[in-house]
Design a protein around this motif. Sequence first.
Motif, short mmCIF file in Angstrom:
data_model
loop_
_atom_site.label_atom_id
_atom_site.label_comp_id
_atom_site.label_asym_id
_atom_site.label_seq_id
_atom_site.Cartn_x
_atom_site.Cartn_y
_atom_site.Cartn_z
N ASN A 148 7.06 6.17 2.33
CA ASN A 148 7.83 5.19 3.09
C ASN A 148 7.35 5.11 4.53
N GLN A 149 6.50 6.07 4.90
CA GLN A 149 6.11 6.20 6.31
C GLN A 149 4.73 5.60 6.57
N VAL A 150 4.46 4.42 6.00
CA VAL A 150 3.11 3.89 6.15
C VAL A 150 2.91 3.24 7.52
N LEU A 151 3.99 2.73 8.13
CA LEU A 151 3.85 2.03 9.41
C LEU A 151 3.69 3.03 10.56
N VAL B 30 0.84 -1.20 0.00
CA VAL B 30 0.00 0.00 0.00
C VAL B 30 0.88 1.25 0.00
N GLY B 31 1.95 1.21 0.81
CA GLY B 31 2.88 2.33 0.87
C GLY B 31 3.47 2.64 -0.50
N ARG B 32 3.77 1.57 -1.24
CA ARG B 32 4.34 1.77 -2.57
C ARG B 32 3.31 2.40 -3.51
N LEU B 33 2.04 1.96 -3.33
CA LEU B 33 0.98 2.49 -4.19
C LEU B 33 0.78 3.98 -3.97
N ILE B 34 0.85 4.42 -2.68
CA ILE B 34 0.61 5.84 -2.41
C ILE B 34 1.92 6.60 -2.27
#
Lengths: 276, 270
Positions: A127-130, A120-124
């Motif tokens: 790098n700070q998805v967590l 999901v992080g790559r899609l949006i």
Amino acid sequence: MKKLHRIFTVIIFLFLYIPMILLCIGSFSSGSDLAHIHGLTLHQYKEFFADGVLIRLLLNSLIVAVVSSVIATIIGTFAAVGIHSMKPRLRSLVMTATNIPMTNPDIVTGVSLALLFAFVGRLIHTNQVLGFATLLLAHITFNLPYVILSVMPKLSQMDPNLEEAALDLGCTPVQAFFKVVLHEIMPGILSGALMAFTMSLDDFVISYFVYGPEFVTLPIEIYNYTKKPLPSKIYALFTVLFVFILLVMIIMNIVQAKDEKNSARRQSLKRRKELN
Amino acid sequence: MKNKLVSAPYLVWMMIFIIIPLGIVVYFAFTDSITGSFTFNNIAKIGTYLPIFLNSIWLALIAAVICLIIGYPVALFIAHSKPSTQRFLILLVMLPMCMSFLLRTLAWVALLEDTGIINSFLRKIGIGPLPLIRTNGAVILGMVYNYLPYMILPLYTVIIKINPLLIEAAQDLGCDGAAVFRKVTLPLSTPGIISGFTMVFVPAVSTFYISKKLGTPSTALIGDVIEAQFKAAYNPNLGAALSLILMILIFICMGVMNKFSYEDESMVTI
């Protein structure tokens, strides 16, 4: 023979409890670590309550546990009601999927969620998805099966006539659910919620793969301490948690005892009715 | 009735957070970490990790067997005591499950280490320090200690449900205590044995904390390797491939174990 059996059981319980007793003793010791117990002191407790960082971590753990178990209980209870009214084939399919997080090793669940969030992080493009959100989503996910599996049996034990009676007496289906069904399955909901809460509070493996640096829970911090020596005030925290969880479990026990008494009474009523 | 609709949020949730992530694991397992193209390389690397896989399975199996051997008498004892005692003892079994397993494992480190409690006691009575920690034995001990409650609970759940009339019937037909156990209690508790066995084996085979604290770096378990791929070496594709193989292995183990049970309702949940 009977005596031997009793002694064996006592030894196994000692085996289970000696490390925990050691941790509790460690909280009252002025020694530098668990292996060196000296003198009696309340110093660790003073330090623990004065330490804003540890309290903050404990609060973080409690926030995740409360929010995730409440959300899981709501979604899970409705899920159980829905699954209960499914046709057998569809029901067994959904239950198989529900069992996946229970039978999969935690590390695989953690890894799969970490990959999902990375994806999901790559899609949006970030790098700070967590962070808090991913931790919460993961906790709700592994809490849901506990709620569903403890509500389902209550639904099948419930007398289906009760709901029909409520409908006949003029309730709308929604009213019938909130006035009759919910009341009947409440013990299952409560024990599911408590189980989810305790599982979430102590979870380390799954959290470890989906936590972000700005929101750390207690187990993760304890794990990260392994590189440095563990501060003794952690033992004070352990002892406080030990007492707290003991209380939660006693409450859970009382709820179950009440429920058993209720169902026993209902059965004897039914039997009496049949005799008449 | 629109009852089925109320489970819709859960079904969507399950799809997003259970089914799709597993699909992503499969996707990562079969793609290259740099180019992202399809490859069998990650799966092929299992050859390198075969000894670690075998060691993990071996240690977890030993731990599960020990749990069964020492857990069964305890479950039997609890099931045969008074209802109020039963409730209390089950609470005692469940309590450790809710306490931080990290700290409880660290307590074992303090007990077992070379300058630890057991060794300093042994030194006092004149026996030199024994190599207790950093052995496979210590890892097995850690597994047995952590997962024993997961064995006792399902065993207790099945033993308590055995119809006492069956035991009486066996006694009437001339069985002594041992024969009643062998011919009635034990066969009827098979579902509990299988479910307890899996509940110990699955977390034990995939653990990475116990082996890190109580074992040696050279005898890493498969969990350690997977953890390292995500936290240190950063090769999620290899990590995904190893997770996939671990998952399939456990699936096979459970399939084999379920073969041993003659009943369908082999999963006893707590």
